[in-house]
Scaffold this active site. Sequence first.
Site, short mmCIF file in Angstrom:
data_model
loop_
_atom_site.label_atom_id
_atom_site.label_comp_id
_atom_site.label_asym_id
_atom_site.label_seq_id
_atom_site.Cartn_x
_atom_site.Cartn_y
_atom_site.Cartn_z
N GLU A 19 -13.05 46.63 -66.76
CA GLU A 19 -11.90 46.48 -65.85
C GLU A 19 -11.66 44.99 -65.57
O GLU A 19 -10.63 44.62 -65.02
CB GLU A 19 -12.16 47.20 -64.52
CG GLU A 19 -11.77 48.67 -64.53
CD GLU A 19 -12.61 49.54 -65.44
OE1 GLU A 19 -13.85 49.37 -65.46
OE2 GLU A 19 -12.05 50.37 -66.16
N LYS A 64 -14.18 61.13 -71.27
CA LYS A 64 -13.14 61.19 -70.24
C LYS A 64 -11.86 61.85 -70.73
O LYS A 64 -11.12 62.43 -69.95
CB LYS A 64 -12.80 59.77 -69.78
CG LYS A 64 -13.68 59.20 -68.69
CD LYS A 64 -13.04 57.90 -68.20
CE LYS A 64 -13.84 57.24 -67.10
NZ LYS A 64 -13.15 56.00 -66.65
N CYS A 76 -9.40 43.03 -53.48
CA CYS A 76 -10.35 43.56 -52.52
C CYS A 76 -10.36 45.09 -52.44
O CYS A 76 -11.37 45.70 -52.12
CB CYS A 76 -10.07 43.01 -51.12
SG CYS A 76 -9.54 41.28 -51.11
N ASN A 117 -17.20 62.55 -66.44
CA ASN A 117 -17.64 61.18 -66.30
C ASN A 117 -19.14 61.12 -66.61
O ASN A 117 -19.61 61.88 -67.46
CB ASN A 117 -17.23 60.61 -64.93
CG ASN A 117 -16.99 59.11 -64.99
OD1 ASN A 117 -17.86 58.37 -65.44
ND2 ASN A 117 -15.83 58.64 -64.57
N CYS A 159 -13.01 47.78 -53.64
CA CYS A 159 -14.23 48.06 -52.85
C CYS A 159 -13.93 48.45 -51.40
O CYS A 159 -14.66 49.23 -50.81
CB CYS A 159 -15.15 46.85 -52.84
SG CYS A 159 -15.80 46.39 -54.45
N HIS A 160 -12.90 47.83 -50.83
CA HIS A 160 -12.61 48.07 -49.41
C HIS A 160 -11.46 49.07 -49.28
O HIS A 160 -10.30 48.71 -49.45
CB HIS A 160 -12.25 46.77 -48.70
CG HIS A 160 -13.44 45.88 -48.49
ND1 HIS A 160 -14.37 46.10 -47.49
CD2 HIS A 160 -13.85 44.78 -49.15
CE1 HIS A 160 -15.29 45.16 -47.55
NE2 HIS A 160 -15.02 44.35 -48.55
N GLY A 174 -18.02 46.34 -67.20
CA GLY A 174 -17.12 45.26 -66.80
C GLY A 174 -15.78 45.25 -67.51
O GLY A 174 -15.07 44.24 -67.45
N ASP A 190 -8.17 53.94 -69.78
CA ASP A 190 -9.54 53.89 -69.26
C ASP A 190 -10.35 55.09 -69.77
O ASP A 190 -11.22 55.61 -69.09
CB ASP A 190 -9.54 53.83 -67.72
CG ASP A 190 -10.92 53.58 -67.12
OD1 ASP A 190 -11.83 53.16 -67.87
OD2 ASP A 190 -11.09 53.81 -65.91
N THR A 243 -25.25 49.00 -65.25
CA THR A 243 -25.45 50.18 -64.40
C THR A 243 -26.16 51.29 -65.18
O THR A 243 -26.61 52.26 -64.60
CB THR A 243 -24.11 50.74 -63.90
OG1 THR A 243 -23.32 51.13 -65.03
CG2 THR A 243 -23.35 49.72 -63.07
O1 LIG Z 1 -15.30 49.96 -68.08
C1 LIG Z 1 -16.40 49.76 -67.57
O2 LIG Z 1 -17.11 48.77 -67.87
C2 LIG Z 1 -16.88 50.74 -66.57
C3 LIG Z 1 -18.12 50.64 -65.97
C4 LIG Z 1 -18.54 51.64 -65.07
C5 LIG Z 1 -19.92 51.45 -64.51
O3 LIG Z 1 -20.63 50.59 -65.06
O4 LIG Z 1 -20.35 52.10 -63.57
C6 LIG Z 1 -17.65 52.72 -64.78
C7 LIG Z 1 -16.41 52.71 -65.45
N1 LIG Z 1 -16.05 51.74 -66.31
C8 LIG Z 1 -15.44 53.76 -65.28
O5 LIG Z 1 -14.36 53.72 -65.89
C9 LIG Z 1 -15.74 54.84 -64.42
O6 LIG Z 1 -14.94 55.79 -64.29
C10 LIG Z 1 -16.97 54.83 -63.73
C11 LIG Z 1 -17.49 55.74 -62.80
C12 LIG Z 1 -18.71 55.25 -62.46
C13 LIG Z 1 -19.69 55.82 -61.52
O7 LIG Z 1 -20.81 55.32 -61.50
O8 LIG Z 1 -19.31 56.78 -60.82
N2 LIG Z 1 -18.94 54.08 -63.12
C14 LIG Z 1 -17.89 53.80 -63.91
CA LIG Z 2 -13.78 51.68 -67.17
#
Ligand SMILES: O=C(O)c1cc(C(=O)O)c2c(n1)C(=O)C(=O)c1cc(C(=O)O)[nH]c1-2
Ligand SMILES: [Ca+2]
Length: 703
Positions: free
Chosen positions: A164, A314, A612, A375, A615-616, A162, A287, A146
């Site tokens: 999580e 964070k 799920c 963030n 996302c949902h 990734g 996290d 991302t």
């Molecule tokens: O641990 C990870 O691999 C990971 C990836 C991402 C991501 O790639 O967007 C986020 C997070 N963690 C995360 O903890 C987080 O709060 C977060 C917010 C966002 C966003 O785009 O708003 N991505 C991510």
């Molecule tokens: Ca994370």
Amino acid sequence: EVGAGADWPLSGGDVGGTHHSRLTQIDRSNVDRIGLAWEYDVGTNRGLEATPIVIDGVMYTSGVAGRAYALNAATGAEIWAFTPDVDMQVNRTVCCDMVNRGVAVHDGKVFVGALDGVLYALDAATGAIVWHADTKDGSGRGINITGAPEVAGDVVIIGNGGAEYDVRGYVTAYDVESGEERWRFYTVPRDPDLGPQDHPDLEAAVGTWDPESRWDIGGGGTPWDAIHYDPEFDAVYVGTGNGGPYHRALRSPAGGDNLYLSSIVALDPETGRVKWYYQETPGDSWDYTATQPMVLAELEIEGELTPVILHAPKNGFLYVIDRRDGSLLAANPIVYTNWADSIDLETGRPNFTPEAADYSQGPRIVYPASPGARNWHPISFDPETGLLYGAVLDMANLYMLPPEPDPFRGRALNSQAGLIFGPDIAGILPTLPPPFQEAIAALPAFERVQQEGSVSELRAIDPLTGETRWAHRNLNWQDRAGALTTASGLVFYGSIDGNLRIFDRDTGELLRTIETGTAIIAAPMSYEVDGVQYVAVMAAWGGGGYPFVPHGSAPYRYGNQGRILVFRLDGAEVPIPEELPEIEPAPEPPVQFADATPAMIARGQTVFFQNCGICHSNQPRSITPDLRRMQPGTHEAFDRIVLEGLLVPNGMPRWDDILSPADVHAIHAWLIASQAETRRRELALQRAGEPLDAPSSTILSNY
Ligand SMILES: O=C(O)c1cc(C(=O)O)c2c(n1)C(=O)C(=O)c1cc(C(=O)O)[nH]c1-2
Ligand SMILES: [Ca+2]
């Protein structure tokens, strides 16, 4: 000074990543004349987080899943648009929407990382692919991209996300010309039973992990956003991510700092070797990523002009770190923190407060929350005032361990923690088992959550003291955006309410509000073409909280059609999208399955939240479908969608490798029951002439 004059050649504007423009045509005296120069519809309805780049009158930027665009920066005319061929199965292991945080442009090439882990080098003139490299490491883990690539000399560097799920994070450097891999740095060690580490600097790190760590889960540390090249010291600063699973007691039971989680690691761009590191959250359990954007600046410290990194990750502290050697110069809290109450400047280590924050001892309300005090939303540094300008969130999370550790499942959530966001704690309390309820109500932080609530603000902050000079209160805790400052004394800052706001940097006075009808979470940027100053911002709701569309937000009223909005003096009014129709009662669900028992429905709910729910959100205005409103055809195709991947091209992955037909049947039974109940409630509301509205729920739980 490279950048942030007429051109904005790097994501952060200049080599310091200051998100500060030296342009002054737009100033306090004329903000009333700002209007729309042009807009560009990107044709997607998911989050937009990139800061565009402008070089010689051409704008380059990225969108959903790693699409890329080149536009005439004065007119918005499309020069080319690039859509990578992404296998949407990757969405199984994407935590936070299909976002992309930007491109890098170098020597006639545009670099962009696609969601499925492929890095593309495009011809800047045509958008044609020059080379592409699959950055996945062949481990079969849930790797995704991302973040924006970063060019350092003759290499381009990209990270991944990734943590999580099951990812062992790394950054990889590729030759800018050929795409050949030069080096790879994993941010965390591998199982020592596999023999020597696969990077020399991990030999030092492995001693900070329990040899019996959960190596199967990968460890985390994913560098999913900030990668910053510093030409002055020829170093690449990589912000690393959180641990996986979240709690150290499950990840590395014997303890340890677990290097290089939640750290800034300075790498040599030629070799990928570690020059220095500074770990912000040793042994992270919350996290607490350190992937948040960095600013490279020079500050006068004890009478000496010192090259520093300004970093507010964070975990709630604002760090000033010496770029020469990684030593800590200052660290002050910018929000209430209870995982540590201070940072020891002698040792550089936090003074932990485990009684308040160690949730292996029972549920704990921890400040800051997992969405972080800060963030990815870019922060701006104005060298004239010496202040940072950016979004700050003062909020807690409830963290809990699952009653039994979940078995490891590849390419699935393995964070092994239940999270409830601060604003929802009181409401969810009665639904928890009584012993949990009592334990939570007795926590000292519970009182603070009730009294102080959750505060989200745009703030002007002194980097050396953490002190707030002025603040503007945001709509709610989900309302955060990137910031831009200009040398004429302005701060530009968007909102999920669909407004772009302009503040006086000295007083915080709100000088102008521009209504756009589209949520803005990305950072505005500024550039000049033919003597005209422009301010551009990408607009659409998305990212971490994307399934939850709050009241009062633009996506709630107008939907979420992504667009690039560009402003100038004497521009036009911004066209506001059409309002969405009223919410209709949920359609009649099919008859409940003959074999559905209360136990099966309850199990379906559990499996739903394990897999799920991230996302949902099942709200009528959610960006992802509200599954309590499925039409008969969707019910009919349910098994084929979930088990066979019927809708993979739309972004809905298949699950047959980890969910059995019985699991999916149970989920479906729970959704049918939910739909029936939703329909009953909404028909009653409709009869009473009341608005149909969804209660907000932000349970993110993997059990
Ligand atoms: O641990 C990870 O691999 C990971 C990836 C991402 C991501 O790639 O967007 C986020 C997070 N963690 C995360 O903890 C987080 O709060 C977060 C917010 C966002 C966003 O785009 O708003 N991505 C991510
Ligand atoms: Ca994370």
